[in-house]
Design a protein around this motif. Sequence first.
Motif, mmCIF file in Angstrom:
data_model
loop_
_atom_site.group_PDB
_atom_site.id
_atom_site.type_symbol
_atom_site.label_atom_id
_atom_site.label_comp_id
_atom_site.label_asym_id
_atom_site.label_seq_id
_atom_site.Cartn_x
_atom_site.Cartn_y
_atom_site.Cartn_z
ATOM 1 N N ASN A 58 0.805 -1.225 0.000
ATOM 2 C CA ASN A 58 0.000 0.000 0.000
ATOM 3 C C ASN A 58 0.844 1.284 0.000
ATOM 4 O O ASN A 58 0.499 2.237 -0.715
ATOM 5 C CB ASN A 58 -0.956 0.013 1.200
ATOM 6 C CG ASN A 58 -2.005 1.095 1.078
ATOM 7 O OD1 ASN A 58 -2.975 0.962 0.345
ATOM 8 N ND2 ASN A 58 -1.814 2.204 1.796
ATOM 9 N N PRO A 59 1.933 1.370 0.771
ATOM 10 C CA PRO A 59 2.734 2.607 0.739
ATOM 11 C C PRO A 59 3.236 2.971 -0.655
ATOM 12 O O PRO A 59 3.296 4.151 -1.009
ATOM 13 C CB PRO A 59 3.898 2.287 1.689
ATOM 14 C CG PRO A 59 3.333 1.281 2.634
ATOM 15 C CD PRO A 59 2.436 0.429 1.800
ATOM 16 N N ILE A 60 3.593 1.970 -1.455
ATOM 17 C CA ILE A 60 4.094 2.237 -2.810
ATOM 18 C C ILE A 60 3.001 2.866 -3.663
ATOM 19 O O ILE A 60 3.211 3.872 -4.349
ATOM 20 C CB ILE A 60 4.581 0.933 -3.469
ATOM 21 C CG1 ILE A 60 5.741 0.338 -2.676
ATOM 22 C CG2 ILE A 60 5.011 1.192 -4.915
ATOM 23 C CD1 ILE A 60 6.178 -1.044 -3.150
ATOM 24 N N ARG A 66 -6.678 8.522 -0.902
ATOM 25 C CA ARG A 66 -5.234 8.765 -0.949
ATOM 26 C C ARG A 66 -4.889 10.214 -1.279
ATOM 27 O O ARG A 66 -3.725 10.598 -1.264
ATOM 28 C CB ARG A 66 -4.585 7.828 -1.972
ATOM 29 C CG ARG A 66 -4.513 6.386 -1.491
ATOM 30 C CD ARG A 66 -4.001 5.461 -2.575
ATOM 31 N NE ARG A 66 -3.869 4.093 -2.088
ATOM 32 C CZ ARG A 66 -3.595 3.050 -2.855
ATOM 33 N NH1 ARG A 66 -3.438 3.212 -4.161
ATOM 34 N NH2 ARG A 66 -3.481 1.840 -2.343
ATOM 35 N N GLU A 67 -5.911 11.016 -1.584
ATOM 36 C CA GLU A 67 -5.664 12.429 -1.814
ATOM 37 C C GLU A 67 -5.262 13.109 -0.518
ATOM 38 O O GLU A 67 -5.587 12.650 0.578
ATOM 39 C CB GLU A 67 -6.938 13.109 -2.352
ATOM 40 C CG GLU A 67 -7.337 12.701 -3.748
ATOM 41 C CD GLU A 67 -8.614 13.388 -4.203
ATOM 42 O OE1 GLU A 67 -9.170 14.188 -3.407
ATOM 43 O OE2 GLU A 67 -9.056 13.116 -5.331
ATOM 44 N N GLU A 68 -4.569 14.235 -0.661
ATOM 45 C CA GLU A 68 -4.260 15.029 0.530
ATOM 46 C C GLU A 68 -5.527 15.709 1.029
ATOM 47 O O GLU A 68 -6.455 15.977 0.277
ATOM 48 C CB GLU A 68 -3.195 16.079 0.192
ATOM 49 C CG GLU A 68 -1.822 15.496 -0.085
ATOM 50 C CD GLU A 68 -0.769 16.583 -0.195
ATOM 51 O OE1 GLU A 68 -0.368 17.106 0.852
ATOM 52 O OE2 GLU A 68 -0.367 16.901 -1.324
ATOM 53 N N GLY A 69 -5.570 16.000 2.319
ATOM 54 C CA GLY A 69 -6.739 16.656 2.892
ATOM 55 C C GLY A 69 -7.599 15.696 3.687
ATOM 56 O O GLY A 69 -7.322 14.503 3.771
ATOM 57 N N ASN A 70 -8.672 16.242 4.260
ATOM 58 C CA ASN A 70 -9.527 15.459 5.164
ATOM 59 C C ASN A 70 -10.964 15.333 4.676
ATOM 60 O O ASN A 70 -11.859 14.984 5.441
ATOM 61 C CB ASN A 70 -9.525 16.106 6.563
ATOM 62 C CG ASN A 70 -8.143 16.112 7.177
ATOM 63 O OD1 ASN A 70 -7.463 15.097 7.179
ATOM 64 N ND2 ASN A 70 -7.723 17.272 7.676
ATOM 65 N N LYS A 71 -11.197 15.616 3.405
ATOM 66 C CA LYS A 71 -12.561 15.519 2.886
ATOM 67 C C LYS A 71 -13.065 14.080 2.909
ATOM 68 O O LYS A 71 -14.218 13.810 3.253
ATOM 69 C CB LYS A 71 -12.617 16.063 1.453
ATOM 70 C CG LYS A 71 -14.017 16.001 0.854
ATOM 71 C CD LYS A 71 -14.039 16.604 -0.550
ATOM 72 C CE LYS A 71 -15.440 16.551 -1.147
ATOM 73 N NZ LYS A 71 -15.481 17.146 -2.505
ATOM 74 N N LYS A 99 -3.122 5.266 4.163
ATOM 75 C CA LYS A 99 -4.403 5.855 3.796
ATOM 76 C C LYS A 99 -4.949 5.092 2.586
ATOM 77 O O LYS A 99 -4.228 4.796 1.632
ATOM 78 C CB LYS A 99 -4.239 7.340 3.439
ATOM 79 C CG LYS A 99 -4.082 8.249 4.641
ATOM 80 C CD LYS A 99 -4.332 9.697 4.263
ATOM 81 C CE LYS A 99 -5.797 9.967 3.984
ATOM 82 N NZ LYS A 99 -6.074 11.389 3.713
ATOM 83 N N GLY A 100 -6.214 4.769 2.630
ATOM 84 C CA GLY A 100 -6.823 4.045 1.526
ATOM 85 C C GLY A 100 -6.717 2.539 1.643
ATOM 86 O O GLY A 100 -7.217 1.816 0.783
#
Length: 254
Positions: free
Chosen positions: A72-74, A183-188, A111-112
Motif C-alpha cells: 500500500n505505501p508504494i 489517498r488524496e491530501e486533505g480530510n474531505k 491511507k486508503g
Amino acid sequence: SYSRHIYRTEGGRALFKGLGPNLLGVAPSRAIYFFSYAKSKKYFNAVCAPDTWVVHLSSAAVAGFTACTLTNPIWLVKTRLQLDQKKNGSLTMRQCILKIGRTQGIPGFYKGITASYYGISETMIHFVIYEYVKRYLVEYGGSTLAEDRTFSDFFRFMAAGAISKTIASCIAYPHEVARTRLREEGNKYKSFFQTLGTVLREEGRRGLYRGLGTQLVRQIPNTAVMMSTYEATVYVLTKFCGNGYHDDDDYDND
C-alpha cells in the motif's frame, strides 16, 4: 480528452507522474500476490475439496490481503505523485515520501488501505471466474496437465484473464474510486463508505464509475499478459524443476 487537458495544463512530463513508484511496485506486488496465491491454493486444496470455487475464492482473498498490506505505501506515493498538479517544481518520489512521513507519520502511508481491502472482492471474483473459464477453455481444446501445455494453451489463458478481469472490474470498480479519493491530501474523505457516499451525493452514480473505461483499457491487456506469463512460469518450473512446483492443475483428480 483528460490526457490532452493534463498535457495542456501541466506539460508532457505530467503524463508520466507516478511512473517511478509504479515500476518499483509492480514486480514485488505481483511476486507477493502469486506466491501467496500458490501457497494458499496448495493449503486449501489439502483441507477442502480440491480445485473448487471455495479454494479459489479463499486463495485469492489471502493473496489479496497480503499484497495490499505490504505494498500500500508504494501505491499511495504513486497516487500522490499523479495527483500533484504543479506544472513546475512537481514533487519527486523522495520528496513525496518525506512529506508524508513528516506530516502524517507511518499511518499516512496506509491511507486508503480499507478501500484496498474491500477491493480484494474484485480479485476474488477475478480468480474464481478465471479458474472456471481457464478450465472450460482447456478442457475443450487444450491439455489438462500443467506439464503438457502447448503454445495455444497460453492464448487460452490470456483470453481467460481478459474475460475474468473485465467482469470483476465492472462489478467492483467503485472501490478504485474510493481508494484514489482516500489517498488524496486533505480530510474531505475519511473512510471507505463515507467516501462512496460523498461521491454518490456530489457526482451521482456516474461518479462511482469515473475512469472505468481507462481502467479497462489498461487492465485487460495487462491482466491477459500477466496470467499467461504466470501460467508459462508454472509450466517451465513444473517441466524443468520437478513436481515441487506443480500448480495442482491436473483436472483428472476432481
